[in-house]
Design a protein around this motif. Structure first.
Motif, PDB file in Angstrom:
ATOM      1  N   LEU A 164       0.865  -1.180   0.000  1.00  0.00           N
ATOM      2  CA  LEU A 164       0.000   0.000   0.000  1.00  0.00           C
ATOM      3  C   LEU A 164       0.898   1.225   0.000  1.00  0.00           C
ATOM      4  O   LEU A 164       1.627   1.463   0.964  1.00  0.00           O
ATOM      5  CB  LEU A 164      -0.930  -0.006   1.218  1.00  0.00           C
ATOM      6  CG  LEU A 164      -1.991   1.086   1.254  1.00  0.00           C
ATOM      7  CD1 LEU A 164      -2.984   0.913   0.111  1.00  0.00           C
ATOM      8  CD2 LEU A 164      -2.726   1.068   2.578  1.00  0.00           C
ATOM      9  N   ARG A 165       0.863   2.008  -1.068  1.00  0.00           N
ATOM     10  CA  ARG A 165       1.794   3.120  -1.242  1.00  0.00           C
ATOM     11  C   ARG A 165       1.177   4.465  -0.908  1.00  0.00           C
ATOM     12  O   ARG A 165       1.899   5.450  -0.752  1.00  0.00           O
ATOM     13  CB  ARG A 165       2.288   3.143  -2.684  1.00  0.00           C
ATOM     14  CG  ARG A 165       2.956   1.861  -3.165  1.00  0.00           C
ATOM     15  CD  ARG A 165       4.306   1.594  -2.529  1.00  0.00           C
ATOM     16  NE  ARG A 165       5.276   2.638  -2.746  1.00  0.00           N
ATOM     17  CZ  ARG A 165       6.118   2.718  -3.767  1.00  0.00           C
ATOM     18  NH1 ARG A 165       6.111   1.789  -4.693  1.00  0.00           N
ATOM     19  NH2 ARG A 165       6.980   3.703  -3.856  1.00  0.00           N
ATOM     20  N   ASP A 166      -0.140   4.558  -0.837  1.00  0.00           N
ATOM     21  CA  ASP A 166      -0.803   5.831  -0.571  1.00  0.00           C
ATOM     22  C   ASP A 166      -0.575   6.225   0.887  1.00  0.00           C
ATOM     23  O   ASP A 166      -1.036   5.544   1.805  1.00  0.00           O
ATOM     24  CB  ASP A 166      -2.302   5.703  -0.872  1.00  0.00           C
ATOM     25  CG  ASP A 166      -3.023   7.020  -0.669  1.00  0.00           C
ATOM     26  OD1 ASP A 166      -3.066   7.805  -1.633  1.00  0.00           O
ATOM     27  OD2 ASP A 166      -3.517   7.259   0.449  1.00  0.00           O
ATOM     28  N   GLY A 167       0.123   7.337   1.101  1.00  0.00           N
ATOM     29  CA  GLY A 167       0.473   7.766   2.453  1.00  0.00           C
ATOM     30  C   GLY A 167      -0.721   8.065   3.325  1.00  0.00           C
ATOM     31  O   GLY A 167      -0.699   7.812   4.540  1.00  0.00           O
ATOM     32  N   ARG A 168      -1.792   8.586   2.733  1.00  0.00           N
ATOM     33  CA  ARG A 168      -2.991   8.888   3.529  1.00  0.00           C
ATOM     34  C   ARG A 168      -3.611   7.606   4.056  1.00  0.00           C
ATOM     35  O   ARG A 168      -4.030   7.527   5.210  1.00  0.00           O
ATOM     36  CB  ARG A 168      -3.994   9.677   2.679  1.00  0.00           C
ATOM     37  CG  ARG A 168      -3.442  11.027   2.241  1.00  0.00           C
ATOM     38  CD  ARG A 168      -4.332  11.727   1.275  1.00  0.00           C
ATOM     39  NE  ARG A 168      -4.600  10.879   0.109  1.00  0.00           N
ATOM     40  CZ  ARG A 168      -5.319  11.240  -0.919  1.00  0.00           C
ATOM     41  NH1 ARG A 168      -5.893  12.429  -0.937  1.00  0.00           N
ATOM     42  NH2 ARG A 168      -5.516  10.446  -1.938  1.00  0.00           N
ATOM     43  N   ALA A 169      -3.662   6.581   3.206  1.00  0.00           N
ATOM     44  CA  ALA A 169      -4.235   5.297   3.619  1.00  0.00           C
ATOM     45  C   ALA A 169      -3.353   4.629   4.673  1.00  0.00           C
ATOM     46  O   ALA A 169      -3.858   4.085   5.661  1.00  0.00           O
ATOM     47  CB  ALA A 169      -4.417   4.389   2.409  1.00  0.00           C
ATOM     48  N   VAL A 170      -2.047   4.670   4.470  1.00  0.00           N
ATOM     49  CA  VAL A 170      -1.129   4.080   5.450  1.00  0.00           C
ATOM     50  C   VAL A 170      -1.298   4.769   6.805  1.00  0.00           C
ATOM     51  O   VAL A 170      -1.344   4.111   7.844  1.00  0.00           O
ATOM     52  CB  VAL A 170       0.334   4.170   4.953  1.00  0.00           C
ATOM     53  CG1 VAL A 170       1.313   3.804   6.062  1.00  0.00           C
ATOM     54  CG2 VAL A 170       0.536   3.281   3.735  1.00  0.00           C
ATOM     55  N   THR A 171      -1.417   6.088   6.814  1.00  0.00           N
ATOM     56  CA  THR A 171      -1.608   6.824   8.063  1.00  0.00           C
ATOM     57  C   THR A 171      -2.894   6.406   8.755  1.00  0.00           C
ATOM     58  O   THR A 171      -2.905   6.147   9.961  1.00  0.00           O
ATOM     59  CB  THR A 171      -1.620   8.343   7.800  1.00  0.00           C
ATOM     60  OG1 THR A 171      -0.349   8.717   7.254  1.00  0.00           O
ATOM     61  CG2 THR A 171      -1.886   9.126   9.069  1.00  0.00           C
ATOM     62  N   ALA A 172      -3.992   6.310   8.007  1.00  0.00           N
ATOM     63  CA  ALA A 172      -5.278   5.941   8.610  1.00  0.00           C
ATOM     64  C   ALA A 172      -5.233   4.545   9.210  1.00  0.00           C
ATOM     65  O   ALA A 172      -5.689   4.332  10.343  1.00  0.00           O
ATOM     66  CB  ALA A 172      -6.394   6.045   7.572  1.00  0.00           C
ATOM     67  N   VAL A 173      -4.694   3.592   8.477  1.00  0.00           N
ATOM     68  CA  VAL A 173      -4.624   2.212   8.979  1.00  0.00           C
ATOM     69  C   VAL A 173      -3.716   2.154  10.207  1.00  0.00           C
ATOM     70  O   VAL A 173      -4.043   1.494  11.200  1.00  0.00           O
ATOM     71  CB  VAL A 173      -4.148   1.246   7.865  1.00  0.00           C
ATOM     72  CG1 VAL A 173      -3.850  -0.131   8.427  1.00  0.00           C
ATOM     73  CG2 VAL A 173      -5.194   1.168   6.755  1.00  0.00           C
ATOM     74  N   THR A 174      -2.601   2.833  10.166  1.00  0.00           N
ATOM     75  CA  THR A 174      -1.674   2.827  11.297  1.00  0.00           C
ATOM     76  C   THR A 174      -2.325   3.420  12.545  1.00  0.00           C
ATOM     77  O   THR A 174      -2.218   2.859  13.640  1.00  0.00           O
ATOM     78  CB  THR A 174      -0.382   3.591  10.937  1.00  0.00           C
ATOM     79  OG1 THR A 174       0.209   2.984   9.778  1.00  0.00           O
ATOM     80  CG2 THR A 174       0.602   3.587  12.088  1.00  0.00           C
ATOM     81  N   TRP A 175      -3.003   4.538  12.396  1.00  0.00           N
ATOM     82  CA  TRP A 175      -3.675   5.150  13.547  1.00  0.00           C
ATOM     83  C   TRP A 175      -4.786   4.260  14.079  1.00  0.00           C
ATOM     84  O   TRP A 175      -4.978   4.150  15.290  1.00  0.00           O
ATOM     85  CB  TRP A 175      -4.217   6.538  13.200  1.00  0.00           C
ATOM     86  CG  TRP A 175      -3.174   7.573  13.475  1.00  0.00           C
ATOM     87  CD1 TRP A 175      -2.226   8.038  12.613  1.00  0.00           C
ATOM     88  CD2 TRP A 175      -2.954   8.220  14.728  1.00  0.00           C
ATOM     89  NE1 TRP A 175      -1.438   8.942  13.254  1.00  0.00           N
ATOM     90  CE2 TRP A 175      -1.855   9.078  14.550  1.00  0.00           C
ATOM     91  CE3 TRP A 175      -3.574   8.161  15.965  1.00  0.00           C
ATOM     92  CZ2 TRP A 175      -1.366   9.879  15.570  1.00  0.00           C
ATOM     93  CZ3 TRP A 175      -3.084   8.958  16.984  1.00  0.00           C
ATOM     94  CH2 TRP A 175      -1.995   9.801  16.783  1.00  0.00           C
ATOM     95  N   TYR A 176      -5.518   3.628  13.176  1.00  0.00           N
ATOM     96  CA  TYR A 176      -6.562   2.705  13.610  1.00  0.00           C
ATOM     97  C   TYR A 176      -5.944   1.577  14.440  1.00  0.00           C
ATOM     98  O   TYR A 176      -6.472   1.210  15.497  1.00  0.00           O
ATOM     99  CB  TYR A 176      -7.313   2.147  12.399  1.00  0.00           C
ATOM    100  CG  TYR A 176      -8.367   1.141  12.762  1.00  0.00           C
ATOM    101  CD1 TYR A 176      -9.533   1.529  13.434  1.00  0.00           C
ATOM    102  CD2 TYR A 176      -8.223  -0.206  12.437  1.00  0.00           C
ATOM    103  CE1 TYR A 176     -10.506   0.592  13.764  1.00  0.00           C
ATOM    104  CE2 TYR A 176      -9.194  -1.132  12.754  1.00  0.00           C
ATOM    105  CZ  TYR A 176     -10.325  -0.728  13.423  1.00  0.00           C
ATOM    106  OH  TYR A 176     -11.288  -1.651  13.759  1.00  0.00           O
ATOM    107  N   GLU A 177      -4.839   1.052  13.986  1.00  0.00           N
ATOM    108  CA  GLU A 177      -4.162  -0.021  14.729  1.00  0.00           C
ATOM    109  C   GLU A 177      -3.698   0.473  16.103  1.00  0.00           C
ATOM    110  O   GLU A 177      -3.816  -0.238  17.091  1.00  0.00           O
ATOM    111  CB  GLU A 177      -2.962  -0.549  13.947  1.00  0.00           C
ATOM    112  CG  GLU A 177      -3.337  -1.469  12.824  1.00  0.00           C
ATOM    113  CD  GLU A 177      -4.022  -2.734  13.323  1.00  0.00           C
ATOM    114  OE1 GLU A 177      -3.488  -3.415  14.197  1.00  0.00           O
ATOM    115  OE2 GLU A 177      -5.112  -3.031  12.813  1.00  0.00           O
TER     116      GLU A 177
END
Length: 181
Positions: A164-177
């Motif tokens: 997953l290369r989209d930084g916005r998506a990576v940020t959201a998933v990481t924060w959710y975790e």
């Protein structure tokens, strides 16, 4: 005044285009030197991590001209002037427009400045729960988007596996975790 702060003595837009401007500031540095600083000037945005009642993630695949490929990501978009004081409404609008899904509830995840060395962009991330396909999509003329639901654990694995290369998506998933799991 902050000892590191630059003083802006003048500012102008060098280039306008849909979605952002390129701004030039004339500045005075703390040591009294002067110079120019150019950056991308763009309105705030919302990013939505949508989860279905079963816990699957609603994702989008979207052509990204800047990198020359289709990118997996999450619904996101500009906060319109009428939504500046109601970011949840902006998140609900972007979710519906890009995916055709509506959420039972929204929760704020985080707010970030994704690249504050080159842009003044601010991204407000939201978790959307209970997402169901009930809305009509309303894509902008320059959006090429396909919608899919995937098991959340597969989306998380794509972050961990560097797919997953989209930084916005990576940020959201990481924060959710970090916050919810």
């Amino acid at each position: 005044m902050d000892a590191l702060e630059w003083e802006t003595t003048d500012t102008e837009i060098d280039y306008r285009c849909p979605g952002f401007d390129v701004r030039r500031d004339e500045v005075r540095f703390p040591d009294d030197g002067e110079g120019e600083y150019h950056y991308v000037d763009e309105p705030p945005a919302v990013v939505v991590l949508p989860l279905t009642p079963d816990g699957d993630a609603v994702v989008i695949d979207e052509w990204r001209q800047a990198v020359g490929r289709t990118n997996r990501g999450l619904p996101a978009g500009t906060v319109e002037p009428e939504d500046r004081h109601d970011l949840e409404r902006a998140a609900a609008r972007e979710l519906a427009e890009e995916t055709g899904y509506e959420a039972a509830s929204f929760e704020r995840l985080t707010t970030i400045e994704p690249a504050n060395g080159v842009t003044n962009a601010v991204h407000h991330h939201f978790l959307a729960r209970g997402c169901e396909p009930t809305a009509d999509r309303d894509l902008d003329h320059d959006e090429s988007i396909a919608v899919e639901t995937v098991p959340y654990d597969d989306l998380l694995a794509s972050v961990v596996d560097d797919e997953l290369r989209d930084g916005r998506a990576v940020t959201a998933v990481t924060w959710y975790e970090l916050v919810y799991r």
